[in-house]
Motif scaffolding. Structure first.
Motif, mmCIF file in Angstrom:
data_model
loop_
_atom_site.group_PDB
_atom_site.id
_atom_site.type_symbol
_atom_site.label_atom_id
_atom_site.label_comp_id
_atom_site.label_asym_id
_atom_site.label_seq_id
_atom_site.Cartn_x
_atom_site.Cartn_y
_atom_site.Cartn_z
ATOM 1 N N ILE A 174 -9.602 -6.701 -39.773
ATOM 2 C CA ILE A 174 -10.215 -5.479 -40.324
ATOM 3 C C ILE A 174 -9.868 -5.342 -41.803
ATOM 4 C CG2 ILE A 174 -10.398 -2.975 -40.141
ATOM 5 C CD1 ILE A 174 -9.706 -3.202 -37.204
ATOM 6 N N ASP A 175 -8.618 -5.636 -42.183
ATOM 7 C CA ASP A 175 -8.247 -5.619 -43.601
ATOM 8 C C ASP A 175 -9.170 -6.516 -44.414
ATOM 9 O OD1 ASP A 175 -6.154 -3.877 -43.298
ATOM 10 O OD2 ASP A 175 -4.571 -5.325 -43.724
ATOM 11 N N SER A 176 -9.378 -7.730 -43.915
ATOM 12 C CA SER A 176 -10.219 -8.703 -44.613
ATOM 13 C C SER A 176 -11.650 -8.212 -44.732
ATOM 14 C CB SER A 176 -10.179 -10.041 -43.866
ATOM 15 O OG SER A 176 -11.023 -10.991 -44.466
ATOM 16 N N ALA A 177 -12.185 -7.660 -43.641
ATOM 17 C CA ALA A 177 -13.558 -7.144 -43.664
ATOM 18 C C ALA A 177 -13.696 -5.994 -44.655
ATOM 19 C CB ALA A 177 -13.970 -6.696 -42.263
ATOM 20 N N LEU A 178 -12.675 -5.140 -44.738
ATOM 21 C CA LEU A 178 -12.693 -4.045 -45.704
ATOM 22 C C LEU A 178 -12.614 -4.578 -47.133
ATOM 23 C CD1 LEU A 178 -10.253 -1.556 -43.922
ATOM 24 C CD2 LEU A 178 -12.708 -1.210 -44.267
ATOM 25 N N HIS A 179 -11.710 -5.523 -47.360
ATOM 26 C CA HIS A 179 -11.508 -6.060 -48.700
ATOM 27 C C HIS A 179 -12.767 -6.740 -49.228
ATOM 28 C CE1 HIS A 179 -9.293 -7.708 -52.106
ATOM 29 N NE2 HIS A 179 -9.833 -8.896 -51.825
ATOM 30 N N LEU A 180 -13.462 -7.459 -48.354
ATOM 31 C CA LEU A 180 -14.660 -8.189 -48.757
ATOM 32 C C LEU A 180 -15.903 -7.306 -48.804
ATOM 33 C CD1 LEU A 180 -14.113 -11.459 -46.686
ATOM 34 C CD2 LEU A 180 -13.790 -11.172 -49.148
ATOM 35 N N GLY A 181 -15.799 -6.082 -48.287
ATOM 36 C CA GLY A 181 -16.962 -5.204 -48.249
ATOM 37 C C GLY A 181 -17.898 -5.500 -47.097
ATOM 38 N N VAL A 182 -17.501 -6.402 -46.192
ATOM 39 C CA VAL A 182 -18.326 -6.690 -45.017
ATOM 40 C C VAL A 182 -18.372 -5.468 -44.112
ATOM 41 C CG1 VAL A 182 -18.472 -8.109 -42.928
ATOM 42 C CG2 VAL A 182 -17.895 -9.163 -45.125
ATOM 43 N N LEU A 183 -17.247 -4.758 -44.028
ATOM 44 C CA LEU A 183 -17.177 -3.505 -43.273
ATOM 45 C C LEU A 183 -16.842 -2.390 -44.259
ATOM 46 C CD1 LEU A 183 -17.129 -2.212 -40.358
ATOM 47 C CD2 LEU A 183 -14.627 -2.380 -40.550
ATOM 48 N N PRO A 184 -17.778 -1.506 -44.582
ATOM 49 C CA PRO A 184 -17.473 -0.391 -45.477
ATOM 50 C C PRO A 184 -16.442 0.549 -44.853
ATOM 51 C CG PRO A 184 -19.855 -0.694 -45.213
ATOM 52 C CD PRO A 184 -19.188 -1.534 -44.171
ATOM 53 N N LEU A 221 -2.324 1.343 -39.726
ATOM 54 C CA LEU A 221 -1.692 0.128 -40.248
ATOM 55 C C LEU A 221 -2.616 -0.664 -41.170
ATOM 56 C CD1 LEU A 221 -0.021 -1.121 -36.940
ATOM 57 C CD2 LEU A 221 1.044 0.191 -38.798
ATOM 58 N N LEU A 222 -3.830 -0.200 -41.377
ATOM 59 C CA LEU A 222 -4.808 -0.936 -42.184
ATOM 60 C C LEU A 222 -4.542 -0.764 -43.675
ATOM 61 C CD1 LEU A 222 -8.104 -0.027 -40.269
ATOM 62 C CD2 LEU A 222 -6.661 -2.055 -39.978
ATOM 63 N N ASP A 223 -4.877 -1.796 -44.439
ATOM 64 C CA ASP A 223 -4.770 -1.734 -45.900
ATOM 65 C C ASP A 223 -5.752 -2.745 -46.480
ATOM 66 O OD1 ASP A 223 -4.144 -1.746 -48.598
ATOM 67 O OD2 ASP A 223 -1.983 -1.666 -48.277
ATOM 68 N N GLY A 224 -6.879 -2.249 -46.975
ATOM 69 C CA GLY A 224 -7.923 -3.114 -47.512
ATOM 70 C C GLY A 224 -7.553 -3.809 -48.804
#
Length: 280
Positions: free
Chosen positions: A144-154, A175-178
């Protein structure tokens, strides 16, 4: 005119039916020639796609399924811990797959968002939701962090994502951190949390540059991967950075990504030993 890209540049490849191509003026012999010349890919009988379509999507489409879960996320560049098997999705009401995927998994649940009718992959929010259910918790957080960082998951989709998951997964949200730029960085953050030590992420040190973590104000941790630290010039640059950090009073630990992902206990023990040595 039929668009052969079919969404391949962004959302993923889409099917082109024979009827679509015929309506655009393609004859049977034109289709045969295009496939033979590599200008068109045959997915299955009566269905084609652009020649640059991802091979995993084409393989999923050949069985009348869509690429899903960790397989779709890997296609989009999102971190997943393990992706050896192909994951596909079929509608719950659909007939059995013509051919079961080798070394794969079939998802048959209802989706949060219906993809385009001719899409060869599920929507990102559903791929992430499926990956949450298929992976252990620490890998889930990294994904989820990776998806947030890449913008795949807003970030705006997080509420909908966790609302579609069983309640037991909601505790992971805090625990998430984009900001994490790689899966190993997220996994390292979780290791540090388990040690109960104080740490900062993505710290800029004058004369050294940005480092992944600074623990207890003196220990720099850099998560090294083969992709960015394999050549000798890159290794020399890293060692000179570490040398300058030592001048400033920092010690540096560089665990390799493979150990962070698969031997977390050993990495945790190494950090605990370093922190204990400071107190001694």
């Amino acid at each position: 005119m039929v668009d052969l890209d079919g969404g391949n540049k962004g959302d993923g490849p889409r099917l082109l039916r024979t009827s679509d191509l015929a309506a655009a003026g393609w004859r049977a012999r034109d289709l045969r020639a295009a496939v033979a010349q590599g200008r068109l890919t045959r997915v299955r009988q009566g269905a084609f796609c652009a020649p640059d379509a991802d091979a995993e999507c084409v393989a999923a489409g050949a069985t009348r399924a869509r690429l899903a879960c960790v397989s779709e996320l890997q296609r989009r560049g999102v971190f997943v811990l393990s992706h050896a098997d192909r994951h596909v999705h079929v509608d719950p009401e659909a007939a059995r797959l013509r051919t079961s995927p080798m070394n794969g998994r079939v998802h048959r649940e209802r989706l949060v968002r219906e993809p385009h009718p001719r899409s060869l992959s599920v929507e990102p929010i559903d791929a992430v939701r499926q990956a949450v259910l298929c992976q252990p918790p620490r890998a889930t957080i990294a994904t989820i962090d990776s998806a947030l960082h890449l913008g795949v998951l807003p970030a705006d989709d997080l509420e909908e994502l966790f609302g579609a998951l069983p309640r037991r997964f909601r505790r992971l949200r805090r625990l998430l951190d984009g900001r994490a730029e790689s899966g190993p960085e997220t996994l390292m953050r979780l290791i540090l949390r388990s040690l109960g030590c104080g740490f900062e992420v993505q710290v800029v040190i004058v004369g050294v540059g940005r480092v992944d973590f600074v623990v207890d104000g003196w220990l720099i941790i850099e998560c090294d991967s083969e992709a960015h630290h394999s050549s000798w010039p890159e290794q020399k640059r890293d060692r000179r950075r570490d040398q300058h950090a030592a001048v400033l009073g920092y010690a540096t630990y560089r665990p390799i990504a493979e150990d962070i992902m698969w031997h977390a206990g050993e990495v945790r023990a190494a950090i605990a030993g370093l922190l204990a040595s400071r107190h001694r």
